[in-house]
Write an enzyme that holds these catalytic residues in place. Sequence first.
Site, PDB file in Angstrom:
ATOM      1  N   GLU A  63     -12.396  -5.685 -15.253  1.00 28.21           N
ATOM      2  CA  GLU A  63     -13.117  -5.301 -14.031  1.00 28.21           C
ATOM      3  C   GLU A  63     -14.193  -6.338 -13.706  1.00 28.21           C
ATOM      4  OE1 GLU A  63     -13.213  -3.603 -10.828  1.00 28.21           O
ATOM      5  OE2 GLU A  63     -12.305  -2.147 -12.186  1.00 28.21           O
ATOM      6  N   GLU A 119     -13.210 -12.207  -7.163  1.00 30.99           N
ATOM      7  CA  GLU A 119     -13.419 -11.832  -5.757  1.00 30.99           C
ATOM      8  C   GLU A 119     -14.672 -12.492  -5.189  1.00 30.99           C
ATOM      9  OE1 GLU A 119     -13.206  -7.623  -5.150  1.00 30.99           O
ATOM     10  OE2 GLU A 119     -11.081  -7.563  -5.652  1.00 30.99           O
ATOM     11  N   LYS A 148      -7.190 -12.650  -5.210  1.00 28.76           N
ATOM     12  CA  LYS A 148      -7.859 -11.349  -5.284  1.00 28.76           C
ATOM     13  C   LYS A 148      -6.892 -10.251  -5.716  1.00 28.76           C
ATOM     14  CE  LYS A 148     -11.661 -11.650  -2.024  1.00 28.76           C
ATOM     15  NZ  LYS A 148     -12.227 -11.011  -0.835  1.00 28.76           N
ATOM     16  N   ASP A 149      -5.704 -10.250  -5.119  1.00 32.37           N
ATOM     17  CA  ASP A 149      -4.715  -9.224  -5.461  1.00 32.37           C
ATOM     18  C   ASP A 149      -4.261  -9.320  -6.912  1.00 32.37           C
ATOM     19  OD1 ASP A 149      -4.869  -8.295  -2.874  1.00 32.37           O
ATOM     20  OD2 ASP A 149      -2.947  -9.132  -2.234  1.00 32.37           O
TER      21      ASP A 149
END
Length: 94
Positions: A39, A46, A64-65
Site C-alpha cells: 500500500e 501514484e 498506477k494500475d
Amino acid sequence: MRIHSVMALIAIALGFIFHVSHAEWLALVLVIGFVMILEVINTAVETLVDLYTEEFNHLAKIAKDTAAAAVLCMAIVSVIVGVIIFAPKVLALF
C-alpha cells in the site's frame, strides 16, 4: 490504507480471541505486513506519476494500475490466509 488497517486490527483481534498458534501468528503478521508495505509502495508510485505528469498518459495509467493491482493481489492472498486460519476455528463453534 484505512480499510486495510481496520481489517488488520480485526484479524489481530480474532487471533487473540481464537488463540491462534505461533505459526498462524507468523502467517498473519507476514500477510498484514506485505499488504501495508505494498500500500505504501502504491502510494509512492501514484505520487511519483502525478508529480511527473498532470495530463493523461497511457504509460502513467499502466504504472498506477499495476501498483494498485499488486495491493489487490496481496489483499486477496491475505483473505485466503485468513480463511485458512479462522474458518476451522469458527466452524468448530457450531
